[in-house]
Scaffold this motif. Structure first.
Motif, PDB file in Angstrom:
ATOM      1  N   GLY A   3       0.769  -1.114   0.121  1.00  0.00           N
ATOM      2  CA  GLY A   3       0.090   0.091   0.071  1.00  0.00           C
ATOM      3  C   GLY A   3       0.817   1.351   0.011  1.00  0.00           C
ATOM      4  N   VAL A   4       1.710   1.344  -1.035  1.00  0.00           N
ATOM      5  CA  VAL A   4       2.597   2.504  -1.254  1.00  0.00           C
ATOM      6  C   VAL A   4       2.377   3.248  -2.436  1.00  0.00           C
ATOM      7  N   ASN A   5       2.781   4.481  -2.481  1.00  0.00           N
ATOM      8  CA  ASN A   5       2.486   5.169  -3.823  1.00  0.00           C
ATOM      9  C   ASN A   5       3.679   5.065  -4.707  1.00  0.00           C
ATOM     10  N   CYS A   6       4.778   4.395  -4.371  1.00  0.00           N
ATOM     11  CA  CYS A   6       5.728   4.118  -5.240  1.00  0.00           C
ATOM     12  C   CYS A   6       6.262   5.256  -6.089  1.00  0.00           C
ATOM     13  N   GLY A   7       6.253   6.558  -5.499  1.00  0.00           N
ATOM     14  CA  GLY A   7       6.877   7.435  -5.970  1.00  0.00           C
ATOM     15  C   GLY A   7       6.007   8.480  -6.941  1.00  0.00           C
ATOM     16  N   GLY A   9       3.224   9.866  -6.270  1.00  0.00           N
ATOM     17  CA  GLY A   9       2.358  11.231  -5.526  1.00  0.00           C
ATOM     18  C   GLY A   9       1.033  10.641  -5.199  1.00  0.00           C
ATOM     19  N   ALA A  10       0.535  10.795  -3.836  1.00  0.00           N
ATOM     20  CA  ALA A  10      -0.425   9.972  -3.306  1.00  0.00           C
ATOM     21  C   ALA A  10      -1.784  10.365  -3.673  1.00  0.00           C
ATOM     22  N   LYS A  11      -1.812  11.793  -4.459  1.00  0.00           N
ATOM     23  CA  LYS A  11      -3.149  12.067  -4.917  1.00  0.00           C
ATOM     24  C   LYS A  11      -3.364  11.773  -6.460  1.00  0.00           C
ATOM     25  N   SER A  12      -2.247  12.224  -7.361  1.00  0.00           N
ATOM     26  CA  SER A  12      -2.508  11.928  -8.622  1.00  0.00           C
ATOM     27  C   SER A  12      -1.818  10.943  -9.225  1.00  0.00           C
ATOM     28  N   CYS A  13      -0.822  10.488  -8.310  1.00  0.00           N
ATOM     29  CA  CYS A  13      -0.113   9.244  -8.900  1.00  0.00           C
ATOM     30  C   CYS A  13       0.768   9.829 -10.217  1.00  0.00           C
ATOM     31  N   ILE A  14       1.020  10.814 -10.510  1.00  0.00           N
ATOM     32  CA  ILE A  14       1.690  11.258 -11.601  1.00  0.00           C
ATOM     33  C   ILE A  14       3.213  11.181 -11.291  1.00  0.00           C
ATOM     34  N   TYR A  15       4.126  10.542 -12.215  1.00  0.00           N
ATOM     35  CA  TYR A  15       5.612  10.440 -11.841  1.00  0.00           C
ATOM     36  C   TYR A  15       6.132  11.852 -12.426  1.00  0.00           C
ATOM     37  N   LYS A  16       6.307  12.651 -11.531  1.00  0.00           N
ATOM     38  CA  LYS A  16       6.929  13.984 -11.945  1.00  0.00           C
ATOM     39  C   LYS A  16       8.420  14.138 -12.197  1.00  0.00           C
ATOM     40  N   LEU A  17       8.806  14.580 -13.214  1.00  0.00           N
ATOM     41  CA  LEU A  17      10.261  14.918 -13.459  1.00  0.00           C
ATOM     42  C   LEU A  17      10.266  16.426 -13.792  1.00  0.00           C
ATOM     43  N   TYR A 235      -5.869  -4.553 -14.770  1.00  0.00           N
ATOM     44  CA  TYR A 235      -4.920  -3.869 -14.359  1.00  0.00           C
ATOM     45  C   TYR A 235      -4.958  -2.714 -13.685  1.00  0.00           C
ATOM     46  N   LYS A 236      -6.199  -1.897 -13.671  1.00  0.00           N
ATOM     47  CA  LYS A 236      -6.392  -0.887 -12.840  1.00  0.00           C
ATOM     48  C   LYS A 236      -6.699  -1.331 -11.272  1.00  0.00           C
ATOM     49  N   ARG A 237      -7.201  -2.495 -11.130  1.00  0.00           N
ATOM     50  CA  ARG A 237      -7.331  -2.969  -9.722  1.00  0.00           C
ATOM     51  C   ARG A 237      -5.802  -3.258  -9.229  1.00  0.00           C
ATOM     52  N   LEU A 238      -4.981  -3.904 -10.098  1.00  0.00           N
ATOM     53  CA  LEU A 238      -3.495  -4.037  -9.516  1.00  0.00           C
ATOM     54  C   LEU A 238      -2.794  -2.810  -9.093  1.00  0.00           C
ATOM     55  N   VAL A 239      -2.712  -1.946 -10.073  1.00  0.00           N
ATOM     56  CA  VAL A 239      -2.414  -0.522  -9.865  1.00  0.00           C
ATOM     57  C   VAL A 239      -2.832   0.126  -8.640  1.00  0.00           C
ATOM     58  N   GLN A 240      -4.160  -0.004  -8.281  1.00  0.00           N
ATOM     59  CA  GLN A 240      -4.792   0.534  -7.250  1.00  0.00           C
ATOM     60  C   GLN A 240      -4.278  -0.155  -5.818  1.00  0.00           C
ATOM     61  N   THR A 241      -4.364  -1.429  -5.899  1.00  0.00           N
ATOM     62  CA  THR A 241      -4.087  -2.359  -4.818  1.00  0.00           C
ATOM     63  C   THR A 241      -2.562  -2.046  -4.320  1.00  0.00           C
ATOM     64  N   VAL A 242      -1.700  -2.113  -5.515  1.00  0.00           N
ATOM     65  CA  VAL A 242      -0.162  -2.245  -5.187  1.00  0.00           C
ATOM     66  C   VAL A 242       0.438  -0.852  -5.103  1.00  0.00           C
ATOM     67  N   LEU A 243      -0.103   0.090  -5.989  1.00  0.00           N
ATOM     68  CA  LEU A 243       0.839   1.405  -5.986  1.00  0.00           C
ATOM     69  C   LEU A 243       0.001   2.560  -5.422  1.00  0.00           C
ATOM     70  N   SER A 244      -1.357   2.083  -4.776  1.00  0.00           N
ATOM     71  CA  SER A 244      -2.066   3.159  -4.098  1.00  0.00           C
ATOM     72  C   SER A 244      -2.594   4.243  -4.965  1.00  0.00           C
ATOM     73  N   CYS A 245      -2.862   4.254  -6.316  1.00  0.00           N
ATOM     74  CA  CYS A 245      -3.142   5.168  -7.126  1.00  0.00           C
ATOM     75  C   CYS A 245      -3.699   4.743  -8.269  1.00  0.00           C
ATOM     76  N   GLU A 246      -4.108   5.693  -9.291  1.00  0.00           N
ATOM     77  CA  GLU A 246      -4.927   5.309 -10.619  1.00  0.00           C
ATOM     78  C   GLU A 246      -3.775   4.986 -11.663  1.00  0.00           C
ATOM     79  N   VAL A 247      -4.190   4.427 -12.544  1.00  0.00           N
ATOM     80  CA  VAL A 247      -3.324   4.103 -13.906  1.00  0.00           C
ATOM     81  C   VAL A 247      -2.988   5.335 -14.562  1.00  0.00           C
ATOM     82  N   ASN A 248      -1.755   5.630 -14.834  1.00  0.00           N
ATOM     83  CA  ASN A 248      -1.347   6.780 -15.590  1.00  0.00           C
ATOM     84  C   ASN A 248      -0.899   6.331 -17.141  1.00  0.00           C
ATOM     85  N   ASP A 249      -1.681   6.688 -17.871  1.00  0.00           N
ATOM     86  CA  ASP A 249      -1.255   6.089 -19.494  1.00  0.00           C
ATOM     87  C   ASP A 249      -0.038   7.219 -19.606  1.00  0.00           C
ATOM     88  N   GLU A 250      -0.010   8.384 -19.110  1.00  0.00           N
ATOM     89  CA  GLU A 250       1.101   9.244 -19.740  1.00  0.00           C
ATOM     90  C   GLU A 250       2.630   8.656 -19.326  1.00  0.00           C
TER      91      GLU A 250
END
Length: 376
Positions: A3-7, A9-17, A235-250
């Protein structure tokens, strides 16, 4: 631990660079090219080799798919005996769902596996047997409605005993097609997965097997011979469960890489317009061929296909006959299985168009393999 956001972001789950999109892609390629997969291992050892899967070109991460398929497909040899080209077992099939396990098991035979088994409930067995005499059907699984509470422990041990009689013979298990979500049945399958891991038998997990895994990630966590083949909702359920976020197609590749790594190095084949594949170390894409027709059952064909090619990849690696750099059989199996499935779907669609059915695609598997890897 999952149950972690894996970097992201807790709200948007967008991997920002801080860099631009171009630089972000370049950084991903550098990371992927710098690592590789897993070698095959024996009962006691998981020996890793860090040799990368070959890329056809740059940031697209497109797999050299047809060459991978050719490299791991064994030659037909009159000196080989029954079983050496693969023994596959499908764990699935209940009252409501009999087509899915049949599609997976018969696809394995159509591609070139020698033997294909189905372990299902008694209600499903007679139906599946009528579909084809080619399949070896074991009516041993039980659902809650047919088992009294006081008998569950005994029945569970009986089921495991029957499966264990065959376990060491199998080159790969396909878990989930037509499985359903009955609690006792899922409990039985959970224990089958544990026994398969103890025997180092590879697992391809699809359908309701993914429902089971998503709720019990420890069943596959850290098992490098596990392949997950989720569709968009799975896949959506896996991402929500494992990464605690939504699918990010970007940042689809980056997120898939993190997901596979977080589950402990399982290989994930994310099905889509282009299939994305990652083992937590590399990311590959297979986008050649394909069909706009989305009839039910294509995922079952894919799971059976991946099982066969995974077993062939393991054998090729053992025999040291591999002509490409990768040494991870799960990645190779996914690439080849995806390629053949997409090729067969394309051929079927050429003739049947909107009326294309799963059975039409299965009929094209042999021709598709012959087109890519011809038998003299």
């Amino acid at each position: 631990m999952f149950g972690v956001n894996c970097g992201f972001g807790a709200k948007s789950c967008i991997y920002k660079l801080a860099s631009s999109a171009v630089l972000r892609r370049q950084q991903l390629v550098i990371r992927c090219l710098g690592v590789g997969g897993y070698s095959d291992h024996n009962i006691n050892t998981d020996q890793k080799t860090m040799q990368g899967v070959g890329f056809s070109s740059g940031a697209s991460l497109e797999a050299d798919a047809e060459n991978v398929l050719r490299a791991i497909t064994p030659a037909l040899d009159p000196n080989r005996h029954k079983g050496q080209a693969g023994k596959i077992a499908v764990i699935g099939g209940c009252r409501e769902y009999t087509g899915a396990p049949y599609f997976a098991a018969i696809s394995a035979l159509q591609i070139g596996a020698d033997l294909s088994h189905v372990f299902c409930t008694r209600d499903a067995a007679s139906v599946i047997k009528r579909y084809s005499p080619e399949l070896i059907v074991h009516p041993i699984l039980e659902e809650s409605y047919s088992v009294r509470d006081e008998d569950k422990s005994f029945i569970l041990e009986k089921v495991l005993g029957e499966v264990d009689k065959w376990m060491e013979r199998f080159d790969c298990l396909v878990i989930g097609p037509g499985l359903g979500r009955d609690p006792f049945l899922l409990d039985c399958v959970s224990n089958i997965i544990k026994h398969a891991r103890q025997s180092n038998v590879p697992l391809v997990i699809d359908g309701d097997g993914l429902f089971l895994i998503t709720n019990s990630l420890d069943l596959v966590s850290g098992y490098h011979f596990a392949v997950l083949t989720p569709n968009v909702n799975e896949y959506k359920r896996l991402v929500q469960t494992v990464l605690s976020c939504e699918v990010n197609d970007e940042d689809a590749r980056e997120q898939l890489l993190s997901l596979a790594k977080r589950i402990g190095g399982v290989t994930i084949l994310r099905k889509g317009k282009a299939d994305l594949i990652s083992d937590g170390e590399t990311v590959q894409s297979v986008s050649i061929y394909g069909s706009p027709r989305r009839c039910g059952g294509q995922g079952d064909i894919l799971s059976g296909s991946v099982a066969v090619f995974l077993s062939w990849a393991r054998q090729t690696i053992r025999d040291e006959n591999l002509s490409i750099s990768s040494r991870n059989p799960t990645m190779l199996g996914c690439i080849a299985g995806s390629t053949l499935m997409r090729k067969a779907a394309s051929l079927a669609f050429e003739t049947k168009k909107r009326s294309t059915l799963t059975t039409d695609i299965i009929e094209c598997l042999g021709r598709s393999l012959q087109d890519i890897c011809p038998v003299p």
